[in-house]
Design an enzyme around this catalytic site. Structure first.
Site, mmCIF file in Angstrom:
data_model
loop_
_atom_site.group_PDB
_atom_site.id
_atom_site.type_symbol
_atom_site.label_atom_id
_atom_site.label_comp_id
_atom_site.label_asym_id
_atom_site.label_seq_id
_atom_site.Cartn_x
_atom_site.Cartn_y
_atom_site.Cartn_z
ATOM 1 N N GLY A 141 0.664 -1.316 0.069
ATOM 2 C CA GLY A 141 -0.144 -0.136 0.145
ATOM 3 C C GLY A 141 0.982 0.907 0.183
ATOM 4 N N ASP A 142 0.231 2.128 -0.427
ATOM 5 C CA ASP A 142 0.751 3.657 -0.056
ATOM 6 C C ASP A 142 2.178 3.604 -1.456
ATOM 7 O OD1 ASP A 142 -0.845 4.163 1.620
ATOM 8 O OD2 ASP A 142 0.192 3.508 3.603
ATOM 9 N N GLU A 143 1.593 3.475 -2.187
ATOM 10 C CA GLU A 143 2.768 3.337 -2.815
ATOM 11 C C GLU A 143 2.833 4.640 -4.435
ATOM 12 O OE1 GLU A 143 0.699 0.773 -2.832
ATOM 13 O OE2 GLU A 143 1.487 -0.897 -3.327
ATOM 14 N N GLY A 144 1.328 5.446 -4.043
ATOM 15 C CA GLY A 144 1.306 6.482 -4.769
ATOM 16 C C GLY A 144 1.053 5.894 -6.203
ATOM 17 N N LYS A 145 -0.534 5.924 -5.606
ATOM 18 C CA LYS A 145 -1.778 4.997 -6.500
ATOM 19 C C LYS A 145 -2.507 6.157 -6.862
ATOM 20 C CE LYS A 145 -2.809 1.930 -3.570
ATOM 21 N NZ LYS A 145 -1.992 2.214 -2.454
ATOM 22 N N LYS A 173 8.729 7.670 -6.539
ATOM 23 C CA LYS A 173 9.110 8.109 -5.040
ATOM 24 C C LYS A 173 10.924 7.881 -5.314
ATOM 25 C CE LYS A 173 6.908 9.145 -1.785
ATOM 26 N NZ LYS A 173 6.002 9.212 -0.317
ATOM 27 N N GLY A 213 -5.759 6.101 1.822
ATOM 28 C CA GLY A 213 -5.705 7.272 2.024
ATOM 29 C C GLY A 213 -4.696 7.493 0.430
ATOM 30 N N HIS A 214 -4.849 8.033 -0.354
ATOM 31 C CA HIS A 214 -4.719 8.314 -1.863
ATOM 32 C C HIS A 214 -4.571 10.232 -1.774
ATOM 33 C CE1 HIS A 214 -6.188 4.255 -3.548
ATOM 34 N NE2 HIS A 214 -5.955 3.972 -2.460
ATOM 35 N N ASN A 239 -9.472 3.054 4.882
ATOM 36 C CA ASN A 239 -8.586 2.496 5.318
ATOM 37 C C ASN A 239 -7.846 3.072 4.006
ATOM 38 O OD1 ASN A 239 -9.689 0.866 3.091
ATOM 39 N ND2 ASN A 239 -8.492 -1.181 4.703
ATOM 40 N N ARG A 297 4.796 5.462 9.032
ATOM 41 C CA ARG A 297 5.539 4.106 8.314
ATOM 42 C C ARG A 297 6.252 3.334 8.819
ATOM 43 N NH1 ARG A 297 3.323 7.428 2.533
ATOM 44 N NH2 ARG A 297 0.416 7.035 2.977
ATOM 45 N N GLN A 349 -5.065 0.064 -1.107
ATOM 46 C CA GLN A 349 -3.618 -0.688 -0.579
ATOM 47 C C GLN A 349 -2.920 -1.337 -1.108
ATOM 48 O OE1 GLN A 349 -7.736 -1.965 0.310
ATOM 49 N NE2 GLN A 349 -6.942 0.211 1.899
ATOM 50 N N GLY A 366 8.664 13.709 -7.976
ATOM 51 C CA GLY A 366 8.051 14.493 -6.679
ATOM 52 C C GLY A 366 6.536 13.699 -6.730
HETATM 53 P P1 GDP Z 1 -1.741 5.422 -1.869
HETATM 54 O O1 GDP Z 1 -2.067 5.128 -1.184
HETATM 55 O O2 GDP Z 1 -1.036 4.617 -2.605
HETATM 56 O O3 GDP Z 1 -2.014 6.574 -3.067
HETATM 57 O O4 GDP Z 1 -0.138 6.605 -1.745
HETATM 58 P P2 GDP Z 1 -0.008 8.001 -0.645
HETATM 59 O O5 GDP Z 1 -0.505 8.665 -1.065
HETATM 60 O O6 GDP Z 1 -0.636 7.301 0.668
HETATM 61 O O7 GDP Z 1 1.092 7.656 -0.067
HETATM 62 C C1 GDP Z 1 1.749 8.501 -1.381
HETATM 63 C C2 GDP Z 1 3.188 9.390 -0.833
HETATM 64 O O8 GDP Z 1 4.016 10.476 -1.564
HETATM 65 C C3 GDP Z 1 1.778 10.886 -1.057
HETATM 66 O O9 GDP Z 1 2.316 12.166 0.336
HETATM 67 C C4 GDP Z 1 2.232 11.124 -2.317
HETATM 68 O O10 GDP Z 1 1.679 12.637 -2.476
HETATM 69 C C5 GDP Z 1 3.694 11.093 -2.506
HETATM 70 N N1 GDP Z 1 4.389 10.890 -3.476
HETATM 71 C C6 GDP Z 1 3.739 10.216 -4.920
HETATM 72 N N2 GDP Z 1 4.369 9.405 -5.980
HETATM 73 C C7 GDP Z 1 5.750 10.338 -4.784
HETATM 74 C C8 GDP Z 1 6.867 11.131 -5.358
HETATM 75 O O11 GDP Z 1 7.578 10.355 -6.826
HETATM 76 N N3 GDP Z 1 7.919 11.706 -5.166
HETATM 77 C C9 GDP Z 1 7.824 11.919 -4.210
HETATM 78 N N4 GDP Z 1 8.319 12.963 -3.080
HETATM 79 N N5 GDP Z 1 6.251 12.163 -2.805
HETATM 80 C C10 GDP Z 1 5.493 11.092 -4.027
HETATM 81 P P1 IMO Z 2 -4.339 2.716 0.071
HETATM 82 O O1 IMO Z 2 -4.743 2.709 -0.350
HETATM 83 C C1 IMO Z 2 -1.046 1.138 3.496
HETATM 84 C C2 IMO Z 2 -2.921 -1.562 6.232
HETATM 85 C C3 IMO Z 2 -3.157 -1.494 7.226
HETATM 86 C C4 IMO Z 2 -2.705 -2.570 8.381
HETATM 87 C C5 IMO Z 2 -3.542 -3.562 7.483
HETATM 88 C C6 IMO Z 2 -5.628 -3.731 8.022
HETATM 89 O O2 IMO Z 2 -3.121 4.086 0.987
HETATM 90 O O3 IMO Z 2 -2.612 2.638 -0.133
HETATM 91 P P2 IMO Z 2 -7.787 -2.817 7.352
HETATM 92 O O4 IMO Z 2 -7.630 -1.302 7.897
HETATM 93 O O5 IMO Z 2 -7.350 -2.910 6.541
HETATM 94 O O6 IMO Z 2 -8.495 -4.306 8.767
HETATM 95 O O7 IMO Z 2 -5.865 -2.753 8.144
HETATM 96 O O8 IMO Z 2 -3.548 -3.200 6.089
HETATM 97 N N1 IMO Z 2 -3.520 -1.083 5.355
HETATM 98 C C7 IMO Z 2 -3.179 0.330 4.603
HETATM 99 N N2 IMO Z 2 -2.223 -0.149 4.598
HETATM 100 N N3 IMO Z 2 -1.993 1.322 2.425
HETATM 101 C C8 IMO Z 2 -3.085 1.333 2.537
HETATM 102 O O9 IMO Z 2 -4.013 2.286 1.851
HETATM 103 C C9 IMO Z 2 -4.238 1.064 3.958
HETATM 104 N N4 IMO Z 2 -5.054 0.201 4.023
HETATM 105 C C10 IMO Z 2 -4.964 -0.939 5.140
HETATM 106 O O10 IMO Z 2 -2.351 -0.487 8.440
HETATM 107 O O11 IMO Z 2 -2.058 -3.121 8.806
HETATM 108 MG MG MG Z 3 -2.034 5.396 1.047
#
Ligand code: GDP
Ligand code: IMO
Ligand code: MG
Length: 445
Positions: free
Chosen positions: A24-28, A343, A52-53, A50, A317, A236, A427
């Protein structure tokens, strides 16, 4: 080619799935926003708030939990599919918040069949995590697991139930006594839930969302038939998948690309491309095995530079080196056709960058992602080391703008994945993107 064959290939009716390849949180969010320029529909297919994009547009930061990341474009129709669990309070707050900032949310539709996260689900999630103490999953405490459990038990409420006072009351009258008893057993200290109050709240949510509850599967199918490009936005990541992640440290849905079929209403042969999203290193929120985790100052530095704090919970994280063992697995189980790497800029200034290419488990070299979470927990990473680069790379836009060592690192990741990397993000802003392939939606097929 005949129409039928064309149809089997998905020709003329493109459907692309965006899927997280890590935890998760790969920057989707950024990737979906970036690609939304070229599509007409963006569909969330699983998970709930759950997720957060984050999308950054100049000084504006949008943190989306339920509304699909294409919403910022006026030409996009954002859909929340039947596989998503919806907390109506979050959805309403998010729609209102976007509207206050001038974003038109009138096109957002949510499936009539999407299950509702009720206040008792949130209470159950909190109470069961508290009861597990140190053995907890580290969930986001948004009620995701309990809502999916009720869906499987066939006692859940669906969005359509919010529009039907009689059915809603009947279902809640059956369910609420059980929920109250269960909450007491879990040690929850909250007051018992009252049916009347829940019915009143739920009808209020239904009234507010009435115009936006729709049969999203039909909308998706009609769009594909019309030749519109539909983008499915995963939440995720693969390693948090209920079936393919390291159970039980997973979420309760299927983030893998197949989840777009069940949760988004698209057939497997209609999917024309699967774009995997990954970061140049790894992060994980919550508990569970994590072989390449860094607990030293390098990890601290990456977390600080990368602002690695959860969008949903604010938790720091966990951070680690890139791990190619689950990458190969993720490419396979999602049938990834191409990759967007995010990133890369965060690694500037690190002298030598490590990349895990295999594990040592009980004295054996292992190159495949182990089926058992226990084995993953015993895995010792075997690293290859890459020379780093000192320059900041936020302004790079073409591969030639990147330092040679950064290019070599990207090439190594693409080679380990076995599919092309089309875009490299340097960025958080839409424009901070290096184009390796100018047609990222078409690449890799
Ligand atoms: P998601 O859940 O996969 O959409 O990712 P998140 O939004 O939770 O986390 C990604 C974070 O990295 C966010 O704060 C984005 O604004 C930031 N981000 C995405 N791509 C890049 C990048 O290439 N460089 C930097 N510095 N930040 C980035
Ligand atoms: P995005 O879409 C990162 C993790 C939680 C926990 C596990 C189970 O922003 O990438 P849950 O509340 O789903 O039952 O929690 O999954 N988790 C995530 N980690 N990014 C997310 O979403 C997540 N959604 C759930 O931290 O380990
Ligand atoms: Mg996220």
């Amino acid at each position: 080619m005949s129409g039928e064959h064309e149809r089997a290939r998905g020709g003329g009716m493109p459907a692309t799935v965006i899927v997280g390849l890590q935890w998760g949180d790969e920057g989707k969010g950024k990737a979906t926003d970036f690609l939304s320029e070229q599509v007409r529909w963006v569909v969330r297919y699983q998970g709930g708030d759950n997720a957060g994009h984050t999308i950054m547009l100049g000084p504006e930061v949008f943190k989306l939990h339920l509304v699909p990341s294409g919403v910022l474009y006026p030409h996009i129709v954002p859909l929340i599919g039947p596989g998503v669990v919806v907390n109506p309070m979050t959805l309403i707050a998010e729609l209102d918040g976007l509207a206050e900032r001038g974003v038109d949310t009138s096109r957002v539709r949510v499936s009539h069949a999407a299950h509702v996260i009720m206040p008792y689900h949130v209470a159950e999630d909190r109470a069961s995590e508290a009861r597990l103490g140190g053995a907890g999953i580290g969930t986001t405490r948004r009620g995701i697991g309990p809502a999916y459990a009720d869906r499987a038990l066939r006692v859940g409420l669906r969005m359509e139930d919010l529009l039907d006072a009689r059915a809603l009351r009947a279902k809640l009258e059956r369910l609420v006594p059980d929920k109250n008893a269960r909450l007491v057993r879990l040690g929850s200290e909250g007051a018992p839930l009252a049916v009347d109050a829940l019915v009143e709240s739920a009808l209020g949510w239904g009234e507010r969302l009435r115009g936006q509850i729709a049969d999203t599967t039909t909308l998706v199918q009609d769009a594909l038939r019309a030749g519109d490009h539909v983008l499915f936005e995963g939440a995720q990541g693969t390693l948090l998948d209920l079936d393919h992640g390291s159970y039980p440290y997973v979420t309760s849905s299927n983030p893998v690309a197949g989840g777009a079929c069940t949760g988004g209403g698209v057939g497997p042969l209609q999917v024309t491309a699967v774009i995997g999203i990954m970061k140049a290193y790894t992060t994980r929120v919550g508990a569970g095995p994590y072989p390449t985790e860094l607990t030293d100052e390098i990890g601290e530095g990456i977390a600080t530079r990368g602002h690695e704090y959860g969008t949903t919970t604010g938790r720091r994280r966990r951070v680690g080196w890139f791990d190619a063992v689950p990458l190969r697995y993720a490419v396979d189980v999602n049938s990834v056709s191409s990759i967007i790497l995010n990133k890369l800029d965060i690694l500037s200034g690190i002298d030598s960058i490590r990349l895990c290419v295999a594990y040592e488990i009980d004295g054996r070299r292992v190159e495949r992602w182990p089926a058992s979470g226990e084995e993953v927990a015993r895995a010792v990473p075997i690293y290859e080391t890459f020379p780093g680069w000192s320059e900041e790379i936020h302004t790079a836009r073409t591969p030639g703008d990147l330092p040679p060592n950064a290019r070599s690192y990207v090439a190594a990741l693409a080679s380990l994945a076995g599919v092309p990397i089309t875009l490299v993000s340097v960025g958080p802003e839409r424009t901070q993107t290096v184009t390796f392939d100018s047609r990222p939606l078409a690449a890799g097929r």
